[in-house]
Enzyme design. Sequence first.
Site, PDB file in Angstrom:
ATOM      1  N   CYS A 169       0.831  -1.206   0.000  1.00 13.40           N
ATOM      2  CA  CYS A 169       0.000   0.000   0.000  1.00 13.40           C
ATOM      3  C   CYS A 169       0.863   1.252   0.000  1.00 13.40           C
ATOM      4  O   CYS A 169       1.399   1.655   1.038  1.00 13.40           O
ATOM      5  CB  CYS A 169      -0.929  -0.019   1.218  1.00 13.40           C
ATOM      6  SG  CYS A 169      -2.013   1.418   1.306  1.00 13.40           S
ATOM      7  N   CYS A 172      -0.482   4.138   2.090  1.00 10.17           N
ATOM      8  CA  CYS A 172      -0.303   3.918   3.536  1.00 10.17           C
ATOM      9  C   CYS A 172       1.141   4.143   3.951  1.00 10.17           C
ATOM     10  O   CYS A 172       1.416   4.735   4.990  1.00 10.17           O
ATOM     11  CB  CYS A 172      -0.679   2.487   3.912  1.00 10.17           C
ATOM     12  SG  CYS A 172      -2.234   1.922   3.247  1.00 10.17           S
ATOM     13  N   ASP A 173       2.089   3.638   3.180  1.00  8.15           N
ATOM     14  CA  ASP A 173       3.470   3.550   3.660  1.00  8.15           C
ATOM     15  C   ASP A 173       4.468   4.431   2.916  1.00  8.15           C
ATOM     16  O   ASP A 173       5.591   4.624   3.396  1.00  8.15           O
ATOM     17  CB  ASP A 173       3.954   2.090   3.557  1.00  8.15           C
ATOM     18  CG  ASP A 173       3.160   1.174   4.473  1.00  8.15           C
ATOM     19  OD1 ASP A 173       2.622   1.671   5.481  1.00  8.15           O
ATOM     20  OD2 ASP A 173       3.068  -0.026   4.180  1.00  8.15           O
TER      21      ASP A 173
HETATM   22  C1  LIG Z   1       0.207  -3.796   5.505  1.00  4.92           C
HETATM   23  C2  LIG Z   1      -0.951  -2.823   5.393  1.00  4.92           C
HETATM   24  C3  LIG Z   1      -0.781  -1.527   5.843  1.00  4.92           C
HETATM   25  C4  LIG Z   1      -1.831  -0.622   5.780  1.00  4.92           C
HETATM   26  N1  LIG Z   1      -1.637   0.644   6.253  1.00  4.92           N
HETATM   27  C5  LIG Z   1      -2.659   1.516   6.226  1.00  4.92           C
HETATM   28  C6  LIG Z   1      -2.497   2.845   6.749  1.00  4.92           C
HETATM   29  O1  LIG Z   1      -1.409   3.220   7.210  1.00  4.92           O
HETATM   30  N2  LIG Z   1      -3.571   3.669   6.716  1.00  4.92           N
HETATM   31  C7  LIG Z   1      -4.788   3.287   6.186  1.00  4.92           C
HETATM   32  O2  LIG Z   1      -5.732   4.077   6.202  1.00  4.92           O
HETATM   33  N3  LIG Z   1      -4.963   2.061   5.674  1.00  4.92           N
HETATM   34  C8  LIG Z   1      -3.930   1.169   5.675  1.00  4.92           C
HETATM   35  N4  LIG Z   1      -4.103  -0.084   5.143  1.00  4.92           N
HETATM   36  C9  LIG Z   1      -5.413  -0.432   4.562  1.00  4.92           C
HETATM   37  C10 LIG Z   1      -6.414  -0.716   5.697  1.00  4.92           C
HETATM   38  O3  LIG Z   1      -5.831  -1.621   6.602  1.00  4.92           O
HETATM   39  C11 LIG Z   1      -7.703  -1.281   5.137  1.00  4.92           C
HETATM   40  O4  LIG Z   1      -8.247  -0.372   4.207  1.00  4.92           O
HETATM   41  C12 LIG Z   1      -8.734  -1.507   6.247  1.00  4.92           C
HETATM   42  O5  LIG Z   1      -8.191  -2.317   7.270  1.00  4.92           O
HETATM   43  C13 LIG Z   1      -9.992  -2.168   5.713  1.00  4.92           C
HETATM   44  O6  LIG Z   1     -10.846  -2.333   6.798  1.00  4.92           O
HETATM   45  P1  LIG Z   1     -12.088  -3.324   6.763  1.00  4.92           P
HETATM   46  O7  LIG Z   1     -12.805  -3.069   8.043  1.00  4.92           O
HETATM   47  O8  LIG Z   1     -12.829  -3.195   5.509  1.00  4.92           O
HETATM   48  O9  LIG Z   1     -11.528  -4.809   6.782  1.00  4.92           O
HETATM   49  P2  LIG Z   1     -10.166  -5.533   7.175  1.00  4.92           P
HETATM   50  O10 LIG Z   1      -9.212  -4.663   7.876  1.00  4.92           O
HETATM   51  O11 LIG Z   1      -9.708  -6.225   5.944  1.00  4.92           O
HETATM   52  O12 LIG Z   1     -10.659  -6.621   8.254  1.00  4.92           O
HETATM   53  C14 LIG Z   1     -11.620  -7.550   8.007  1.00  4.92           C
HETATM   54  C15 LIG Z   1     -11.435  -8.701   8.980  1.00  4.92           C
HETATM   55  O13 LIG Z   1     -12.661  -9.384   9.139  1.00  4.92           O
HETATM   56  C16 LIG Z   1     -12.411 -10.721   9.536  1.00  4.92           C
HETATM   57  N5  LIG Z   1     -13.125 -11.678   8.669  1.00  4.92           N
HETATM   58  C17 LIG Z   1     -12.897 -11.945   7.352  1.00  4.92           C
HETATM   59  N6  LIG Z   1     -13.719 -12.920   6.922  1.00  4.92           N
HETATM   60  C18 LIG Z   1     -14.471 -13.280   8.001  1.00  4.92           C
HETATM   61  C19 LIG Z   1     -15.512 -14.249   8.197  1.00  4.92           C
HETATM   62  N7  LIG Z   1     -15.942 -15.045   7.212  1.00  4.92           N
HETATM   63  N8  LIG Z   1     -16.048 -14.335   9.435  1.00  4.92           N
HETATM   64  C20 LIG Z   1     -15.649 -13.542  10.459  1.00  4.92           C
HETATM   65  N9  LIG Z   1     -14.668 -12.614  10.311  1.00  4.92           N
HETATM   66  C21 LIG Z   1     -14.097 -12.492   9.103  1.00  4.92           C
HETATM   67  C22 LIG Z   1     -10.922 -10.985   9.380  1.00  4.92           C
HETATM   68  O14 LIG Z   1     -10.326 -10.933  10.660  1.00  4.92           O
HETATM   69  C23 LIG Z   1     -10.484  -9.803   8.512  1.00  4.92           C
HETATM   70  O15 LIG Z   1      -9.143  -9.521   8.697  1.00  4.92           O
HETATM   71  C24 LIG Z   1      -3.076  -1.014   5.214  1.00  4.92           C
HETATM   72  C25 LIG Z   1      -3.250  -2.323   4.743  1.00  4.92           C
HETATM   73  C26 LIG Z   1      -2.203  -3.216   4.841  1.00  4.92           C
HETATM   74  C27 LIG Z   1      -2.396  -4.626   4.344  1.00  4.92           C
END
Ligand SMILES: Cc1cc2nc3c(=O)[nH]c(=O)nc-3n(C[C@H](O)[C@H](O)[C@H](O)COP(=O)(O)OP(=O)(O)OC[C@H]3O[C@@H](n4cnc5c(N)ncnc54)[C@H](O)[C@@H]3O)c2cc1C
Length: 349
Positions: A169, A172-173
């Site tokens: 990302c 992000c980084d």
């Molecule tokens: C290495 C990295 C660094 C990042 N750094 C940043 C940053 O600095 N700033 C920023 O704004 N964004 C950053 N991002 C992006 C950010 O993390 C994502 O946009 C954000 O986390 C998405 O949030 P979300 O709630 O949609 O889901 P996610 O964070 O993807 O979380 C969803 C979670 O739901 C759970 N889940 C999945 N399937 C199921 C199921 N069937 N049943 C129950 N639970 C389940 C799992 O635990 C999954 O991890 C980064 C991403 C990565 C990979």
Amino acid sequence: MEVEKVVIVGSGPAGWSAAIYAARAELQPLVFEGAITDENRIAGTLPLGQLNLTTEVENYAGFPAGNLEGYLDSAITTSHRLNMAPHSKHGISGPELMELMRQQARNFGTRIITDDIVRVDLKRHPFQLTSARGETVGALSVIVATGARANYLGLPSEEAFKNRGVSACAVCDGALPRFRHKPLIVIGGGDSAVEEATYLTKYASRVYLVHRRDKLRASKIMAQRAEENSKIELVWNHTLAEVLGSDEQGVSGVRLQGTLKPDSKTLEAAGVFLAIGHTPNTAFLQGQLELTNKNYIVLTRPNRTNTSVPGVFAAGDVADDYYRQAITSAGSGCMAALDAERWLAEREH
Ligand SMILES: Cc1cc2nc3c(=O)[nH]c(=O)nc-3n(C[C@H](O)[C@H](O)[C@H](O)COP(=O)(O)OP(=O)(O)OC[C@H]3O[C@@H](n4cnc5c(N)ncnc54)[C@H](O)[C@@H]3O)c2cc1C
């Protein structure tokens, strides 16, 4: 079978924000936060989501650099606090931010089950959701916030240098000090690879865009943008063979391998950005909700979180292949909770 007013599936910023709003609206939300299994560890889908996999988070509003130690000690339960890495005094780390969100949701009465939802029946109402351990719950409304996972090539060296120079990302980084004024590598050939490479030229001395073919897959206009940017150097017909570096320094370069000829070359670089796509966590929704050709959930109303099934809402990266940020996910989690609350109220639930 117990019937819940709202079940939230997923535990990233979208899931916890939805839970905070739903709990404060007295909907007594139940969150399935995912299971702690080796399979989820390898896939990068452990509870607390993608942000739990990173170190500093510099772009989530409200957390400037500073020492949060005392606050973290007072806000998070001791058992979870003891499992967290020491605070870096830099601002906030991904795991700290996620533990705070989870705790905030709990403080308002959210109930949490540490398990995956593996099957849903959205064709009947109340909906039915079944967990990996075989528990089935009924739900009047559902918020899907299961996120997506960044694709990696699966190289051991890539895994070894995650958070120490390997990232998926740029937004992000890219601005982190370790990458400033240094050469960087982007792996990929589509629109998002060009976007990542272009974004990184703000900070890097040079960006090598490495693609396994001799032509970008990106749209014509994006490909042209890459070709005309004097800071981007295209490296055709090569793929990443190994990330080079040391424990102390992190990433120092890459070894590339030819895709047409068996040649190998090394490039110096402080960072490697993978831009080879994301996989939304929607396998358990196949045949139940309308998905795009890339398996993201289709939102059926502009600026709302409604899906193809009335009463089922989606928030965060699982329905967003464009912004993919913690703050946009949190915002849409709030929207999904408000949408669910109004949907239930209209039906006098
Ligand atoms: C290495 C990295 C660094 C990042 N750094 C940043 C940053 O600095 N700033 C920023 O704004 N964004 C950053 N991002 C992006 C950010 O993390 C994502 O946009 C954000 O986390 C998405 O949030 P979300 O709630 O949609 O889901 P996610 O964070 O993807 O979380 C969803 C979670 O739901 C759970 N889940 C999945 N399937 C199921 C199921 N069937 N049943 C129950 N639970 C389940 C799992 O635990 C999954 O991890 C980064 C991403 C990565 C990979």
